[in-house]
Enzyme design. Structure first.
Site, PDB file in Angstrom:
ATOM      1  N   CYS A   1       0.830  -1.205   0.000  1.00 35.58           N
ATOM      2  CA  CYS A   1       0.000   0.000   0.000  1.00 35.58           C
ATOM      3  C   CYS A   1       0.866   1.258   0.000  1.00 35.58           C
ATOM      4  O   CYS A   1       1.548   1.536  -0.979  1.00 35.58           O
ATOM      5  CB  CYS A   1      -0.969  -0.043   1.171  1.00 35.58           C
ATOM      6  SG  CYS A   1      -2.393   1.042   0.947  1.00 35.58           S
TER       7      CYS A   1
ATOM      8  N   HIS B   1      -3.564  -5.620   1.312  1.00 33.02           N
ATOM      9  CA  HIS B   1      -3.243  -5.901   2.712  1.00 33.02           C
ATOM     10  C   HIS B   1      -3.753  -7.298   3.083  1.00 33.02           C
ATOM     11  O   HIS B   1      -4.649  -7.844   2.442  1.00 33.02           O
ATOM     12  CB  HIS B   1      -3.938  -4.895   3.637  1.00 33.02           C
ATOM     13  CG  HIS B   1      -3.357  -3.534   3.624  1.00 33.02           C
ATOM     14  ND1 HIS B   1      -2.152  -3.230   4.201  1.00 33.02           N
ATOM     15  CD2 HIS B   1      -3.840  -2.366   3.120  1.00 33.02           C
ATOM     16  CE1 HIS B   1      -1.908  -1.929   4.063  1.00 33.02           C
ATOM     17  NE2 HIS B   1      -2.908  -1.387   3.409  1.00 33.02           N
TER      18      HIS B   1
END
Length: 488
Positions: A333, A430
């Site tokens: 991310c 994630h």
């Protein structure tokens, strides 16, 4: 009729989140329909829900303890700090704007209707709601317009149990002092107290427990010993990370720079649980270890400012040396965005508008945009053929030559980017390390062997936590103290 009880603390980090999870699992095992609720949370460790929003990860774990899927109504107000004084405000799962702390303090009472709406929707579908407060009700400077502690309890007419933390010392003063500073109407809502994190012979605190009861007039619901398996449950707070990271593993060294706005660090929990992994949180002032097999850059709530912090620590130089030595790097991310050539923020979403150079280890560029991507996804790791699942929670779009080497696949679409030699990788996904087969395949390149069933370990810890709470808390008294919720 649905009942509700609220667990408030004498301060932050007294163990409210974990004890609420234990209470929920214990009552669920008794055959009750139970739900967690936290009116207001402040955390950059968020979970994506099936209804397309985000909530604090602690409430997602509590939902799991209750045996239900996480829902945005379980945490209607989520504050995600992105500067020293400002935070993104998420209302019922969706971004509602950014405010400075002073402005939020003036305006927070306007969010109470949304909080009560979520609470009443949950109440329509369960037997018991266990509510978690935030911080402490004794913070009298925050009482005006409060929606997190006594302000909510009074509006919803929910009884409260006050929990103190004996491990940090002064627990008698914590609890008695809280009563001393609350006004009479707030005090009338507190129906009992509990003491958490006791170490040693509990009988040594009998006199202290009785003194609290005498001074406050509140009954004790228990003196709860330290829960030794807490480390097997996902960490809620970034302050827990340094202790969690020391897995005692050998062989595979994973170094994680501790950046100021680190977010969604649940990616670290499965690695910390691996016996064959030595997961190290690298604190400011400490260089990245030369012996690291993998440097892992996790998510950030403010990527550009965290990139500046990384450079200020000299970690960019350490990372370049690590790459030259043939080391591996993974960015997730915000960490993925940092690894590229540039980060553009034309609308000033994270601060001043402009473009900053990235670390340059991936041939990709990122443009920040206001739309937040939120999704739960399942996919594969083509190299090993292993299945995995994860979630997406980010702003910005990343593109460039190295995206042609997407190393994950979701819905038949390549995800992420990799350098030509494959040693530097990035992805927006994630939670991928929670998938055992993928994690095992990924760690094998560093000589680490994995036989860990991570999700089973979490379930076993929740069951042990429920046993712990059943043994040391008077849950029958808790049930009797819970109040009936009038239909909305």
């Amino acid at each position: 009729m649905t009942k509700a009880i609220m667990i408030q603390g004498t301060g932050s980090n007294v163990g409210k989140s974990m004890i609420v999870a234990g209470i929920l699992r214990a009552f669920a095992r008794r055959g009750m329909k139970v739900r967690p609720f936290k009116p207001q949370n402040m955390s950059n460790n968020a979970a994506v829900t099936e209804d397309g929003g985000e909530i604090g990860r602690a409430q997602a774990l509590q939902a799991r303890a209750a045996g239900v899927a996480p829902h945005t109504d379980m945490n209607p107000i989520l504050l995600k700090p992105q500067s020293a004084t400002g935070a993104q405000i998420v209302v019922q799962g969706q971004v509602a704007g950014v405010q400075e702390a002073a402005a939020f303090g003036r305006n927070k009472a306007a969010l109470l209707p949304a909080v009560l709406q979520s609470f009443n929707r949950l109440a329509a579908h369960c037997d018991l709601i266990v509510i978690e407060g935030a911080g402490s009700p004794a913070e009298t400077n925050l009482r005006d317009g409060d929606i997190a502690n006594m302000g909510f309890a009074r509006a919803a007419q929910v009884p409260v149990v006050l929990m103190g933390d004996i491990d940090r010392g002064g627990v008698i003063a914590q609890i008695v002092g809280t009563q001393a500073v609350l006004d009479p109407t707030d005090n009338a809502l507190i129906r009992g107290f509990a003491v958490n994190k006791f170490r040693g012979d509990r009988a040594l605190f009998d006199a202290g427990r009785d003194d609290i009861a005498t001074r406050t007039g509140w009954p004790s619901l228990g003196v709860i010993p330290w829960f030794d398996r807490a480390h097997r449950l996902p960490a809620e707070d970034v302050m827990d990370l340094p202790a969690r990271a020391r897995s005692g593993g050998v062989g595979c060294v994973v170094a994680v720079p501790r950046l100021p706005r680190i977010a969604n660090f649940d990616d670290l929990d499965p690695l910390a649980a691996e016996p064959g992994v030595d997961l190290r949180m690298i604190m400011p002032g400490t260089p990245l270890p030369a012996e690291a097999d993998l440097v892992l850059l996790v998510g950030s709530k403010s990527t550009i400012s965290d990139l500046a912090a990384l450079r200020a620590e000299g970690w960019d130089i350490d990372l370049a040396a690590h790459v030259r030595r043939g080391g591996h790097v993974l960015g997730l991310c915000g960490g993925y965005q940092m690894l590229g050539r540039s980060l553009a923020d034309p609308d000033g979403i994270e601060g001043a508008a402009g473009v900053v150079p990235g670390l340059g280890h991936l041939a990709v560029d990122t443009v920040m945009a206001s739309l937040k991507h939120l999704a739960l996804k399942s996919g594969t790791h083509p190299e090993s053929g292993s299945a995995l699942s994860g979630y997406e929670i980010h702003i910005g779009q990343t593109s460039g030559e190295d995206c042609a080497r997407g190393w994950l696949e979701f819905g038949g679409i390549p995800e992420g980017a990799a350098s030509r030699n494959g040693r530097v990788q990035g992805s927006y996904m994630h939670g991928i390390f929670s998938s055992d087969t993928f994690r095992s395949a990924y760690l094998a390149r560093f000589g680490a062997s994995s036989e860990l069933d991570f999700e089973s370990g979490v379930e076993e810890a929740l069951e042990a936590l429920a046993d712990h709470v059943e043994r040391y808390m008077d849950l029958d008294l808790l049930w009797s103290l819970a109040g009936d919720i009038a239909p909305a």
